[in-house]
Structures are given as structure tokens and as C-alpha cells.
Design a protein around this motif. Sequence first.
Motif, PDB file in Angstrom:
ATOM      1  N   ILE A   1      -0.256  61.110  -5.385  1.00  0.00           N
ATOM      2  CA  ILE A   1       0.132  61.116  -3.970  1.00  0.00           C
ATOM      3  C   ILE A   1       0.418  59.688  -3.525  1.00  0.00           C
ATOM      4  CG2 ILE A   1      -0.602  61.690  -1.623  1.00  0.00           C
ATOM      5  CD1 ILE A   1      -2.441  63.819  -2.812  1.00  0.00           C
ATOM      6  N   GLN A   2       1.553  59.488  -2.901  1.00  0.00           N
ATOM      7  CA  GLN A   2       1.979  58.154  -2.483  1.00  0.00           C
ATOM      8  C   GLN A   2       1.304  57.736  -1.171  1.00  0.00           C
ATOM      9  OE1 GLN A   2       4.293  56.337  -4.697  1.00  0.00           O
ATOM     10  NE2 GLN A   2       3.237  58.011  -5.756  1.00  0.00           N
ATOM     11  N   SER A   3       1.242  56.448  -0.966  1.00  0.00           N
ATOM     12  CA  SER A   3       0.600  55.899   0.229  1.00  0.00           C
ATOM     13  C   SER A   3       1.241  56.448   1.505  1.00  0.00           C
ATOM     14  CB  SER A   3       0.712  54.372   0.209  1.00  0.00           C
ATOM     15  OG  SER A   3       0.219  53.821   1.417  1.00  0.00           O
ATOM     16  N   SER A   4       0.393  56.826   2.454  1.00  0.00           N
ATOM     17  CA  SER A   4       0.789  57.318   3.783  1.00  0.00           C
ATOM     18  C   SER A   4       1.427  58.707   3.767  1.00  0.00           C
ATOM     19  CB  SER A   4       1.734  56.328   4.495  1.00  0.00           C
ATOM     20  OG  SER A   4       1.079  55.088   4.707  1.00  0.00           O
ATOM     21  N   ILE A   5       1.466  59.338   2.613  1.00  0.00           N
ATOM     22  CA  ILE A   5       1.905  60.731   2.537  1.00  0.00           C
ATOM     23  C   ILE A   5       0.677  61.608   2.735  1.00  0.00           C
ATOM     24  CG2 ILE A   5       2.878  62.515   1.040  1.00  0.00           C
ATOM     25  CD1 ILE A   5       4.900  60.472   2.135  1.00  0.00           C
ATOM     26  N   THR A   6       0.763  62.548   3.663  1.00  0.00           N
ATOM     27  CA  THR A   6      -0.382  63.377   4.027  1.00  0.00           C
ATOM     28  C   THR A   6      -0.362  64.696   3.252  1.00  0.00           C
ATOM     29  OG1 THR A   6       0.738  64.563   5.807  1.00  0.00           O
ATOM     30  CG2 THR A   6      -0.230  62.413   6.356  1.00  0.00           C
ATOM     31  N   LEU A   7      -1.480  65.391   3.320  1.00  0.00           N
ATOM     32  CA  LEU A   7      -1.543  66.701   2.683  1.00  0.00           C
ATOM     33  C   LEU A   7      -0.559  67.679   3.321  1.00  0.00           C
ATOM     34  CD1 LEU A   7      -5.326  67.413   1.949  1.00  0.00           C
ATOM     35  CD2 LEU A   7      -3.502  66.921   0.328  1.00  0.00           C
ATOM     36  N   ARG A   8      -0.343  67.547   4.627  1.00  0.00           N
ATOM     37  CA  ARG A   8       0.614  68.447   5.288  1.00  0.00           C
ATOM     38  C   ARG A   8       2.022  68.219   4.725  1.00  0.00           C
ATOM     39  NH1 ARG A   8       0.341  71.687  10.125  1.00  0.00           N
ATOM     40  NH2 ARG A   8       2.173  73.022  10.024  1.00  0.00           N
ATOM     41  N   ASP A   9       2.346  66.980   4.397  1.00  0.00           N
ATOM     42  CA  ASP A   9       3.633  66.713   3.763  1.00  0.00           C
ATOM     43  C   ASP A   9       3.724  67.415   2.408  1.00  0.00           C
ATOM     44  OD1 ASP A   9       4.441  64.956   5.848  1.00  0.00           O
ATOM     45  OD2 ASP A   9       3.299  63.330   4.932  1.00  0.00           O
ATOM     46  N   ILE A  10       2.617  67.413   1.673  1.00  0.00           N
ATOM     47  CA  ILE A  10       2.604  68.068   0.365  1.00  0.00           C
ATOM     48  C   ILE A  10       2.698  69.580   0.531  1.00  0.00           C
ATOM     49  CG2 ILE A  10       1.283  68.361  -1.764  1.00  0.00           C
ATOM     50  CD1 ILE A  10       0.083  65.580  -1.221  1.00  0.00           C
ATOM     51  N   VAL A  11       2.032  70.097   1.552  1.00  0.00           N
ATOM     52  CA  VAL A  11       2.157  71.529   1.858  1.00  0.00           C
ATOM     53  C   VAL A  11       3.623  71.885   2.114  1.00  0.00           C
ATOM     54  CG1 VAL A  11       1.640  73.286   3.606  1.00  0.00           C
ATOM     55  CG2 VAL A  11      -0.191  71.820   2.744  1.00  0.00           C
ATOM     56  N   HIS A  12       4.299  71.071   2.921  1.00  0.00           N
ATOM     57  CA  HIS A  12       5.705  71.325   3.237  1.00  0.00           C
ATOM     58  C   HIS A  12       6.638  71.059   2.052  1.00  0.00           C
ATOM     59  CE1 HIS A  12       4.997  70.770   7.863  1.00  0.00           C
ATOM     60  NE2 HIS A  12       4.517  71.910   7.391  1.00  0.00           N
ATOM     61  N   SER A  13       6.125  70.342   1.072  1.00  0.00           N
ATOM     62  CA  SER A  13       6.963  70.111  -0.113  1.00  0.00           C
ATOM     63  C   SER A  13       7.208  71.400  -0.888  1.00  0.00           C
ATOM     64  CB  SER A  13       6.310  69.068  -1.033  1.00  0.00           C
ATOM     65  OG  SER A  13       5.239  69.614  -1.781  1.00  0.00           O
ATOM     66  N   ILE A  14       6.356  72.394  -0.702  1.00  0.00           N
ATOM     67  CA  ILE A  14       6.528  73.655  -1.432  1.00  0.00           C
ATOM     68  C   ILE A  14       7.819  74.353  -1.003  1.00  0.00           C
ATOM     69  CG2 ILE A  14       5.536  75.930  -1.899  1.00  0.00           C
ATOM     70  CD1 ILE A  14       2.754  74.610  -1.713  1.00  0.00           C
ATOM     71  N   PRO A  15       8.049  74.610   0.303  1.00  0.00           N
ATOM     72  CA  PRO A  15       9.351  75.179   0.661  1.00  0.00           C
ATOM     73  C   PRO A  15      10.502  74.211   0.415  1.00  0.00           C
ATOM     74  CG  PRO A  15       8.092  74.669   2.649  1.00  0.00           C
ATOM     75  CD  PRO A  15       7.151  74.545   1.485  1.00  0.00           C
ATOM     76  N   PHE A  16      10.252  72.906   0.579  1.00  0.00           N
ATOM     77  CA  PHE A  16      11.311  71.914   0.394  1.00  0.00           C
ATOM     78  C   PHE A  16      11.857  71.961  -1.035  1.00  0.00           C
ATOM     79  CE2 PHE A  16      12.805  67.607  -0.623  1.00  0.00           C
ATOM     80  CZ  PHE A  16      13.702  67.393   0.409  1.00  0.00           C
ATOM     81  N   TYR A  17      10.950  71.922  -1.997  1.00  0.00           N
ATOM     82  CA  TYR A  17      11.403  71.916  -3.392  1.00  0.00           C
ATOM     83  C   TYR A  17      11.792  73.313  -3.873  1.00  0.00           C
ATOM     84  CZ  TYR A  17      10.363  66.994  -3.944  1.00  0.00           C
ATOM     85  OH  TYR A  17      10.387  65.625  -3.825  1.00  0.00           O
ATOM     86  N   ALA A  18      11.249  74.350  -3.242  1.00  0.00           N
ATOM     87  CA  ALA A  18      11.693  75.712  -3.577  1.00  0.00           C
ATOM     88  C   ALA A  18      13.157  75.902  -3.191  1.00  0.00           C
ATOM     89  CB  ALA A  18      10.812  76.733  -2.869  1.00  0.00           C
ATOM     90  N   ILE A  19      13.548  75.328  -2.052  1.00  0.00           N
ATOM     91  CA  ILE A  19      14.956  75.377  -1.640  1.00  0.00           C
ATOM     92  C   ILE A  19      15.816  74.613  -2.643  1.00  0.00           C
ATOM     93  CG2 ILE A  19      16.600  74.611   0.128  1.00  0.00           C
ATOM     94  CD1 ILE A  19      14.368  75.137   2.215  1.00  0.00           C
ATOM     95  N   GLN A  20      15.344  73.429  -3.021  1.00  0.00           N
ATOM     96  CA  GLN A  20      16.098  72.618  -3.981  1.00  0.00           C
ATOM     97  C   GLN A  20      16.271  73.333  -5.324  1.00  0.00           C
ATOM     98  OE1 GLN A  20      16.527  68.808  -3.596  1.00  0.00           O
ATOM     99  NE2 GLN A  20      16.155  69.075  -1.431  1.00  0.00           N
ATOM    100  N   SER A  21      15.270  74.148  -5.681  1.00  0.00           N
ATOM    101  CA  SER A  21      15.291  74.837  -6.972  1.00  0.00           C
ATOM    102  C   SER A  21      15.979  76.192  -6.905  1.00  0.00           C
ATOM    103  CB  SER A  21      13.850  75.017  -7.485  1.00  0.00           C
ATOM    104  OG  SER A  21      13.195  73.773  -7.603  1.00  0.00           O
ATOM    105  N   GLY A  22      16.484  76.580  -5.732  1.00  0.00           N
ATOM    106  CA  GLY A  22      17.150  77.864  -5.593  1.00  0.00           C
ATOM    107  C   GLY A  22      16.212  79.047  -5.533  1.00  0.00           C
ATOM    108  N   LEU A  23      14.924  78.788  -5.242  1.00  0.00           N
ATOM    109  CA  LEU A  23      13.937  79.866  -5.175  1.00  0.00           C
ATOM    110  C   LEU A  23      13.699  80.352  -3.754  1.00  0.00           C
ATOM    111  CD1 LEU A  23      11.310  78.342  -7.650  1.00  0.00           C
ATOM    112  CD2 LEU A  23      13.098  80.027  -8.142  1.00  0.00           C
ATOM    113  N   LEU A  24      14.279  79.655  -2.781  1.00  0.00           N
ATOM    114  CA  LEU A  24      14.085  79.988  -1.373  1.00  0.00           C
ATOM    115  C   LEU A  24      15.354  79.624  -0.620  1.00  0.00           C
ATOM    116  CD1 LEU A  24      12.066  80.754   0.994  1.00  0.00           C
ATOM    117  CD2 LEU A  24      11.527  78.307   1.105  1.00  0.00           C
ATOM    118  N   THR A  25      15.778  80.481   0.289  1.00  0.00           N
ATOM    119  CA  THR A  25      16.909  80.168   1.169  1.00  0.00           C
ATOM    120  C   THR A  25      16.479  80.306   2.615  1.00  0.00           C
ATOM    121  OG1 THR A  25      17.692  82.469   1.089  1.00  0.00           O
ATOM    122  CG2 THR A  25      18.619  80.933  -0.517  1.00  0.00           C
TER     123      THR A  25
END
Length: 866
Positions: free
Chosen positions: A540-564
Motif C-alpha cells: 500500500i502506497q503512502s497516503s492511500i487509504t483502505l477506502r481507496d483500496i476498496v474502490h480499486s475493486i470496481p475500478f480494476y474490474a472495469i479495466q479488466s472487462g469484468l464490470l460495466t
Amino acid sequence: MLAEYRKHVTERQTQGIPPKALSANQVTQLVKLLQKPHSEEQEFLLDLLMHWVPPGVDKASYIKASFLDSIIKGHITVPLVTPEKAVKLLGTMRGGYNIHILLKALDNDRLSLLASDALSHTLLIFDHFNDVEEKAKKGNIYAKKVMHSWANAEWFFARPALAKKLTLTVFKVAGESNTDDLSPATDAWSRPDIPLHALTMLKHPRKGIKPDKEGYIGPITQIQTLRKKGFPLVYAGDIVGTGSSRKSATNSVLWFIGERIPYVPNKKSGGVCLGGSIAPIFFNTMEDSGALPIEVDVERFTMGDIIDIYPYQGEIRSHQTNEVLANFSLKTKVLLDEVRAGGRIALIIGRSLTEKARVALSLPPTDAFVTVKTIKGSPSNFSLAQKIVGRACGVKGMHPGTYCEPKITSVGSQDTTGPMTRDELQDLACLRFSADLVMQSFCHTSAYPKPIDMLTHNTLPNFIMDRGGISLRPGDGIIHSWLNRMLLPDTLGTGGDSHTRFPIGLSFPAGSGLVAFAATTGMMPLDMPESVLVQFTGKIQSSITLRDIVHSIPFYAIQSGLLTVEKKGKKNIFSGRIMEIEGLPDLKVEQAFEFSDASAERSAAGCVVQLNQESVIEYLNSNIVLLQWMAREGYGNTRTIKRRINHMKEWLEHPHLLERDVDASYAETLNIDLSNIIEPILCAPNDPDDACVLSDVAGTPVDEVFIGSCMTNIGHFRAAGKLLQHRPNGSIKARLWVAPPTKMDAMQLTQEGYYTIFKDSGARMEMPGCSLCMGNQARVSDGATVVSTSTRNFPNRLGNNTKVFLSSVELATISAILGKLPTVSEYYIFMKEIASTSIDTYRYLNFNTIAEYTDKRNTVIFQTPA
């Protein structure tokens, strides 16, 4: 009484809805009138007794049953109700107070045949099965008749099978219709009154939908016009039922598409719901209610079309041209039996009754029902979730697709669904919970209670505690923040809130009907879902919060074509599956809940988080002290609290957490490298799936900020306080709302001086609880742009016509200070202010180290309730 009742009927008629069911006081007056009826009132009085008294174990049903018992015994004579008629009426009461009267009638030569017929079609027998069996063994021929009737599933075959062709008129709702659309939070107070609440369904205008009174009354006139075509309505939408677990959404839909349930006032079952995607909780609640949910492409359906559905063939055709419009496959053939039985819960109870009777009569298993699915696979490739469910079923693991009925250890109920759960418990004739722990909260209505909420606050606690449950108090805080403290590792649970997502163990949130069933029986039906693995790697990078990591799930799912994000033809790999999270084993349990909680926004069936044993041990040691404190403070049911403490201590004596098999298989794996997350991730207005990075939206003006909800814990509020403490009083540029999750958080924050910081900044301090999150209490200004730490940002949820971003507490606080979403560089400058004290900031409530709780613990006295 009659004059007041008729006035009530007239008032309801002006709203286009039937009267309420009779209250206990009204039934008391009714039975007096029936003993000396005026000739012109006879039919009216008898109709009230037959059709307008709730069944089950409602107080009104108790009075009705006692009245009919007095007639049978000959204590009173009623011209309109003979003893024979009384037995028949008892047979319509479904279970509860009528059962022991009917059992006695089996020994009455005059009434025994009628009593056996009544019992033969009654499912809510529970332990009274043993009484019938005992009578049968002693030679009572009518008890034997009942046993054979149950064994032959006559209760099931007496109901019509689902028709081979259903001709329906389409009520089409384009795009997504979530549970806020179908059961608005602002009208939560009316949910137990199904006809009244249904008037608010789709009350906000949208494409193809014309509310009768915008913001108040939904498209009733439009629905009535469609009905004039002469066929029942079918609800059709691209995405249906996302969001909360509220059964009121299902109740509202069924009010317009379903059929009345005989002898049950103001409830409907049946009907058909079509959706390109149907959210899993909504799908299950439809099943429980006897409806037929079908996932099918609805692209070719338009409002007002007349269609023919062939449920056994999997076809939908145009009624006029016979053209095939769509093909589908039922989720399971068991749906056909569920519809026939009147719902999934009725089928489970009835099927169990039939099996039990056949065992008692030494008969082979029945072939009356569709065979439930059992999937055979490798005995050594189970995921963590599959092992948890397996343990609850007494086996090593449960393969996806297998039907099972696992043991439910913990059940939660909150106050906007609690009154409906109470009604369902009464309908199920529940007088004692079988689930090990049932807890009721008052977090959604305590801050700004309406008169009907006050009534709930005053009556529901004893209802829950009398059945062996634990009741919180108004002002205690959010259900999840408390229920999580009562959990046992690697166990299963459920709750009447879509965010009942355990950070240890596994939960399957449900509608109030299934929650009541789980509380009553200690089990719940489950078609074991597949799992999606979310695998985190990197640092986990400096100043990145757990909520950011939570939101990374839909963010990267969209990038991977698993979510629209697009609703039409939407793709969501998580929908209906269990999200299994790995790669963050050192999280505290409070932190793990941020991940499991947010799985609700993915429409996941549930979520498990892989954790180290040390975090769970620390959590349970803290929670034992909290539970001991609760007992000393007078919370009930004391016996249940003590039992849960003992279970926690037993686990701590031999701590062990289940782990997945090395070769566990998943429907999909999403890999996320934490080192690639270098700026905050938000969810953009107004969709929790629409994840974006801060640089995409930096500079957006912000009117209001909300810090609160079950997604927050005490560390977040310290972080907010440290960002605010050096600003001049009242200098923040956006309106700031602050609502800690529990009263324990509020007390600790007060002692540490943070409440003074919040107040000096100009923040509006809310009572611990849900506050703005659900939108049924206080609301933000119309048209405001909001940054919120709440769970979801559906349209009109926090306020009318608002634009709501979801973010971390840290980013939300900075936005309040600046009156805008900061640039990435501005964000990092602010975050330096809390980086140096992060260890102090992100501490959690370990009650075993806080004197206010340990002192109480040392004087706790457990009292066994009388």
C-alpha cells in the motif's frame, strides 16, 4: 368500533387501497358484536373475522383463536359461527395459536374429521408434529389421517401447478430499478403497511414512468390503464432490485403484479418479474414470496406489450403474433415447486413436514417434489467460503450449485425492516428463536423518529427479547458495528440489511421473510454460489487509504472487462457470487469490514476476508468485555449474551481459522497490485460501480460532505479531526455532517477532544447511527454536490437531485475544507498532516483495555430470565 372502522375504510378508499388488518382491540370488540349481531351487520362482521385478522401469533390472532375455542367448547353460542364453522376458520390461521385447539378437536367425535382436514393443510406445525404423531400411535384414526396427508404432500397437490402458459401485460422500467426506487427510504415508516407503501414505488419520474404525484405517489394511473388490457402485469427491467435487502421492495412490486393470499390481509404472492439482471437478494426474496423471477433479455419488450410466457419451455412470445421474443432458462426447476407451494419458505417447511411424516410412518422418500441439486466434485479444492458453508452443513465443503440448508449462528435486524420482520415472525408462529443469536437495532430511525418509529422503539425490544434475542437501544448506533462484535469465527449468519456482511465468517443478507425464517428455525436455504477471488499483491502506497483500496475493486474490474457501468446489457462478475479477498491478512477486523461491507455495492451474495489469527483473537478478547458490559448495563436477553460470551471463550481456548485449499477453484480471479494505486479512487455520481481516480474529477465544487455510516470507524474520525484542528473556527467551505457509528465511538472521541474540534469547525454533529446514509432521516439540500463516506450513492438517496461522490473520510474532510475536490498534489499536502501520527490515529476500540468497560465487566451478574 364499527363507526371508526368504516371511517377508516372510507379514508383508505380515497387513497385507492384497502383498510388495515384489524388490531387486537378491534378484534376484542368484534367478537362481542358477533355474539349478538344485528341482522343487517351479520355478513359484514363474519367477513371481518374471516379475512381481516392477521394469522400466526399476532395478538389479534390470539383473540380470534380464543374466541373460536370458546365456541368449540360450548362456552359461548354464536349464531353465525357454529363449532363446525369455528374449526374450519381455525384451519385458515396457518399456525400458532390455532394448533393446540385443533389438536384437541381430533378427540371430538363431532369435529375430528374437520380438524384433521384443517391440520392436513397447515404447515406451521413445528414441535406439535410430535403431538399428532403421539395421538396417531395411540390409535386416533384422525391423527393417522393427518400423518398420511402430510406424508402424501396433500398440502402441496391441493394447490394448482404453475400454468404452462402465462399471458401478461408488460410494465417496463428501463435501466436500473433499485430498491430505493421500489421502496423509497424516505417512506420507510410506511413499509409494514404494504398497500400504503406500494403507492410510493417509482415516485420519481424516469423514462417511460409517469408518477401520479412526483416525489409522493408512483405511476398508479399508468398501472391501472395497463390492467384494463385484461391481463395481470409482469414487471420487466434491465436491472432489477439492486441495493438494500428490504422485502418492502418485493412487497410493493407484488402488490401490483401478484395475487391476494386467502385469509391473510393485505399481502400478495405470485406474479412474474423479468430482468436482464436481478440482484441476488431481490431474486431470493421474490422466491420466498411465491413469485417467479426470470433473468432474461428484456430488450424487445416495451411498456404495454402483451406477452405469453412458457415457463416449462423457456420461451417468451408475442401474444399477438406468436413471435419468439426471448429465450430463458430458470435458475432452478425448484422454482416451479416454490411457486406452487406459495413461496420458497412454504416449500421448505412443507417439504420437511412431508419428509418427517414419511419417516415416522416408515415410508420411502417421496418423489412429489423437484429433486434439489447436489454437485459432486473434488473433496479437496474448496475455497474459504465453501468451507465455511460446509462446516455449517456438517461437511468439509460445499460445491457451487449445490442446494443446502446451513446452520445460521447470528441474525441481525434493523429498525426500518424490523417491523416487517416482526410481522413475518408472527406469520411463522415464532415464539422462540432457534438461531443462537438474534439482534435488533434502532440505528435508522433514532435520530429523527416519527410517531410510528417511537411506537417501534417502545414495542419491538420486548418482542425480540421475549423470543430470546438481544435488543439494542435508540442512540446506540449502527447495527453492523454492534453485530460484528458478537460474531463467531467461521460461522454463518444473515440479516435484514444488505450490509450485513461479516468481517469474520460469512453472511448472506436477506429480506425480512427469510431473516424471520432463519431466526425461527436456525437455518436458511442456499444454492451455494460461485466465488470470485480478489487477490491483492504489492505494498500500500503512502497516503492511500483502505477506502481507496476498496474502490480499486470496481475500478480494476472495469479495466479488466469484468464490470460495466452501462445498465443495458450490464456485466458484473460479482453479482450473485461470493467475493473472497486475499492478500491483506494483517488487517484488523474493523478494517476487514470495509471490504466485506462494500461487497453489497457489487451485488455480491456475500464476502469473506482472509485474516491472520492474531487479529481475530484481539477482536474477540475485546468483544467479550463489551458483551459483559452490555449485560451489566441491563441489555437483554441476558441468557443469549452469556451464551455468546461462552462460545467466544471456547474458541479462544483453541483458536483456529479455516483456510482455503491450495487448488481451490473460482469463477474468476481479479488481481490488483497495490503499488499501482497512487492516487485516491472515488465512485462518481450516482453509481457505486462508476469508480474513477481523483485526477479525473479534481476541482469539482462541493456543497456538502458527510462523514459517517457503517463504512467508518473511530480511526477515520481521528483522521478527520487532525485535518480540521489547525483550521480557523468555522472556516470550512462546505457544509460538514459528522455521525460516528456507535455511542462508544462518540464517547471516546469526546474524551479525546475530537468532538470539540468538530464543533469548532462548524460541523453538524449527528446522533451515532446511520444519519444521512439511507436518506430516511436528515437529508442534504436539493441539487447539492456531495462527497460522502456512506455505502452507496444511488440517485435521490441522500437528497433530491443530488450528485454524490463516494470517498474516503480523509478525502471527504479535505473536500469540506476546500469546498471542492482537491487536486492530487493538494491531497498529498494535506495527508502529510496525519502521516506522522498514523499509529495514534488509526487505533481501534479494544474494550478490554478501556477502564469504563473493564470495570463494569468485573461486576457483571448474569440473571437467568424467568
